[in-house]
Design an enzyme around this catalytic site. Structure first.
Site, PDB file in Angstrom:
ATOM      1  N   ASP A  92       0.728  -1.454   0.228  1.00 40.23           N
ATOM      2  CA  ASP A  92      -0.183   0.361  -0.392  1.00 40.23           C
ATOM      3  C   ASP A  92       1.074   1.441  -0.491  1.00 40.23           C
ATOM      4  O   ASP A  92       2.045   0.930   0.750  1.00 40.23           O
ATOM      5  CB  ASP A  92      -0.928  -0.043   1.272  1.00 40.23           C
ATOM      6  CG  ASP A  92      -1.850   1.554   1.757  1.00 40.23           C
ATOM      7  OD1 ASP A  92      -2.306   1.596   0.507  1.00 40.23           O
ATOM      8  OD2 ASP A  92      -1.900   2.211   2.904  1.00 40.23           O
ATOM      9  N   THR A 147      -2.935  -0.064  -4.083  1.00 37.71           N
ATOM     10  CA  THR A 147      -3.757   1.145  -3.753  1.00 37.71           C
ATOM     11  C   THR A 147      -4.859   1.535  -4.044  1.00 37.71           C
ATOM     12  O   THR A 147      -5.805   1.122  -4.852  1.00 37.71           O
ATOM     13  CB  THR A 147      -2.386   2.403  -3.860  1.00 37.71           C
ATOM     14  OG1 THR A 147      -2.356   3.771  -3.761  1.00 37.71           O
ATOM     15  CG2 THR A 147      -2.764   2.122  -5.985  1.00 37.71           C
TER      16      THR A 147
END
Length: 273
Positions: A9, A43
């Site tokens: 992430d 993401t």
């Protein structure tokens, strides 16, 4: 265990508060890539808002964007594995945003669309102005978000924000109840709305399967609720120290915050060792 993939992430995880990759993380990830380990960005961001980090890491893998709504191949400049919102669904979301007086940023095609600037948009544009032109995220202000939804080819998600968290909670509950769409918290004051069934973990697993790789061969790093599906499915799910307790409880390992070189420590001790 031999790990073949590192899934990362960005905000709150790989990036510090200044939206920078720590030098220690960059060095460790470079070593991993040189040893043949795949580095994959997973993401909530739009693909246009990943360029500086993708290039800093010198990646050749696609990115999984908007919480698992699509895979974006930077080499070819195209999206695949997409499960976007329909124009009708998007218009229903916009109607609810207006009802609750909540700001919505619509991620569609190659741009992020908004009607009225907010602090988040202004801050992001200020940060973007420090980047080379080709690395800047693409924001577009429009007169009518509903009209833009009707003309967009693919509507990836809505990033909705409000200073009053109970109001945002109520809004997200109504989105799920009335529209049947998925809501995930991606920041302390942001709820993302996308097609039901999309998640980081689901699309990561699908993409890996096409490469002949199991989720058990993945080390995944995350910090928020939209990362849980990835953390729970990975061979080693790592939660950042700045995560909420609910995220930490779903991970195999909890490390330091995104301001500390903890990601590099895990890579060196668990992946490269």
């Amino acid at each position: 265990m031999t790990y073949r993939v590192i899934a990362l992430d960005l905000d709150g995880t790989l990036l510090n508060q200044q939206k920078k990759i720590l030098p220690e993380s960059l060095n460790a990830l470079t070593l991993a890539r040189q040893q043949g380990i795949k580095i994959v960005i997973v993401t909530g961001r739009h693909h246009s808002a990943i360029h500086p980090f993708y290039q800093a890491l010198q990646l050749d893998t696609p990115a999984i964007c908007c919480n698992g709504t699509y895979v974006y191949d930077y080499q070819r400049g195209q999206a695949s594995h997409a499960n976007p919102l329909s124009a009708e669904q998007a218009k229903n979301v916009i109607a609810l945003l207006q009802e609750f007086d909540i700001h919505g940023l619509m991620y569609a095609d190659d741009d992020m669309y908004y009607q009225y600037p907010t602090g988040h948009v202004v801050r992001t544009q200020a940060w973007a102005s420090t980047l080379p032109q080709q690395q800047r995220p693409r924001f577009a202000q429009v007169e009518n978000l509903t009209r833009q939804a009707e003309t967009s080819h693919a509507i990836w998600k809505f990033a909705t924000s409000h200073a009053d968290i109970p109001t945002l909670n109520h809004f997200s509950s109504e989105v799920e109840k009335r529209l049947g769409l998925a809501c995930e918290w991606s920041w302390q004051d942001q709820v993302d709305i996308a097609q039901t069934g999309n998640s980081k973990g689901k699309l990561l697993r699908q993409w890996l399967g096409e490469q002949g790789i199991s989720m058990k061969e993945v080390v995944a790093f995350g910090d928020n609720f939209n990362d849980i599906s990835m953390l729970e499915g990975a061979g080693l799910g790592v939660a950042m120290g700045n995560s909420a307790d609910e995220i930490k409880a779903r991970a195999n390992l909890v490390i330091g915050s995104n301001e500390e070189p903890s990601i590099a420590d895990v890579i060196r001790s668990r992946v490269l060792a």
